[in-house]
Design an enzyme around this catalytic site. Sequence first.
Site, PDB file in Angstrom:
ATOM      1  N   SER A   5      38.831  35.656  45.253  1.00  0.00           N
ATOM      2  CA  SER A   5      37.492  36.433  43.990  1.00  0.00           C
ATOM      3  C   SER A   5      36.543  37.731  45.067  1.00  0.00           C
ATOM      4  O   SER A   5      36.880  37.757  46.708  1.00  0.00           O
ATOM      5  CB  SER A   5      36.720  34.973  44.463  1.00  0.00           C
ATOM      6  OG  SER A   5      34.948  35.974  43.680  1.00  0.00           O
TER       7      SER A   5
ATOM      8  N   TYR B 182      30.251  27.720  47.171  1.00  0.00           N
ATOM      9  CA  TYR B 182      31.576  28.439  46.013  1.00  0.00           C
ATOM     10  C   TYR B 182      32.508  29.680  47.569  1.00  0.00           C
ATOM     11  O   TYR B 182      33.246  29.492  47.560  1.00  0.00           O
ATOM     12  CB  TYR B 182      31.602  29.125  44.908  1.00  0.00           C
ATOM     13  CG  TYR B 182      32.331  29.604  43.858  1.00  0.00           C
ATOM     14  CD1 TYR B 182      33.608  28.643  44.593  1.00  0.00           C
ATOM     15  CD2 TYR B 182      32.636  30.559  44.398  1.00  0.00           C
ATOM     16  CE1 TYR B 182      34.776  29.872  43.201  1.00  0.00           C
ATOM     17  CE2 TYR B 182      33.333  31.355  43.587  1.00  0.00           C
ATOM     18  CZ  TYR B 182      35.059  30.794  42.673  1.00  0.00           C
ATOM     19  OH  TYR B 182      35.532  31.760  42.217  1.00  0.00           O
TER      20      TYR B 182
ATOM     21  N   LYS C  28      36.022  29.956  48.813  1.00  0.00           N
ATOM     22  CA  LYS C  28      37.151  31.008  49.078  1.00  0.00           C
ATOM     23  C   LYS C  28      37.481  31.982  50.012  1.00  0.00           C
ATOM     24  O   LYS C  28      38.535  31.916  50.678  1.00  0.00           O
ATOM     25  CB  LYS C  28      36.541  31.948  47.441  1.00  0.00           C
ATOM     26  CG  LYS C  28      36.802  31.717  46.679  1.00  0.00           C
ATOM     27  CD  LYS C  28      38.282  31.028  46.139  1.00  0.00           C
ATOM     28  CE  LYS C  28      38.138  30.815  45.156  1.00  0.00           C
ATOM     29  NZ  LYS C  28      39.674  29.857  44.332  1.00  0.00           N
TER      30      LYS C  28
END
Length: 336
Positions: free
Chosen positions: A124, A149, A153
């Site tokens: 992302s 979150y 990643k």
Amino acid sequence: MKILVTGGAGYIGSHTCVELLNAGYEIVVLDNFYNSCAESLNRIKELTGKDFKFYECDIRDRDGLEKIFAENNIDAVIHFAGLKAVGESVQKPLEYYENNVGGTITLCEAMRDAGCKKIVFSSSATVYGMNNPSPLKETMQIGGTTNPYGTTKYMIELILQDLYVSDKDWSITILRYFNPIGAHESGRIGENPNGIPNNLMPYVTQVAVGKLSCLSVFGDDYDTHDGTGVRDYIHVVDLALGHIKAVEKVASCTGVNIYNLGTGNGYSVLDIVKAVEKASGVKVNYKIVPRRPGDLATCYSDPSKAKAELGWVAERGIEKMCEDSWRWQKNNPKGY
Ligand code: NAD
Ligand code: WQD
């Protein structure tokens, strides 16, 4: 080639399955339906006229994964499965690290043991953190993420890099998505958020369809052309097509290759509101509220590396993105 698609029932996964099948790939899909449902799989079959094997399985289930690799001659994995709600990740960090990081480690162990060492991973733009200026380039230092979150990643990217250092047979393609919106132009598959949407586009279309009453615009005092946040929105079908190029890449070499998948264009929140109003013919009710903590003013990609090395360019503009998001919303007001 036979591709295992983890998280293939989800938003980006389902669109990618359609493009993989249309391009002649054989697919095997795995999902635990945590954030999706079986109807999306029926619609992939309906849209493509093709069948595929599905396993209701969790990426943390080592035995389940072993069975999938034993029963299918998998050449490469496209790994979408993961939890993705930024706000929820702040409330439930352990669940996010366990599912995203732990799950990816278990998946890579199962792949290694099965001798399948080709993976395309859904990363992302969030890994660029708060300190890099746009346009964001793959060579910039990553980290400085602002929520669990995003940190999952970032951590997974580091783990995949270490995996290649340890074993040069691996072929790893990391795709950093910008802001995926839109839907398949049939209006049969699309984004199906549970409860109140966190992301802008499903919120706007749910206001337009009358499901929600008013959009809160998070801040109008940013240093942007109209004061609202600017993002690089990308049509989910362009994103899906980027995965076809990425699969060709992992199949043809070893090493770690990283690509931004974005358009390189930035649109503000109010640009999106106007574009959805135009696509739908419906006025979108909104109010300005304070900034959302952790938001950047501006975030957009430099997509030139994907163009040069993968021969991939996003072709669908903002009007098409909004038309397709709207068609999906209007035809499926309650989701699947
Ligand atoms: P999604 O929630 O629609 O799809 C993810 C799928 O993974 C769901 O079907 C879910 O049920 C499944 N899943 C979750 N945990 C699982 C587990 N432990 N085992 C098996 N299946 C599991 O999300 P999406 O928008 O399609 O995102 C796909 C990937 O792309 C995710 O990894 C996400 O973090 C990443 N990504 C998404 C965006 C975005 O804005 N949508 C942006 C950048 C990156
Ligand atoms: C877009 C713009 C908001 C909702 C997130 C994740 C990122 C990636 C994509 C997974 C911003 C504004 C939003 C609303 C608003 N996901 N907004 N009102 O924050 O750019 O990125 O999704 O990897 O990691 O952080 O996307 O859609 O939430 O917001 O004004 O109700 O819309 O402030 O400017 P974001 P978004």
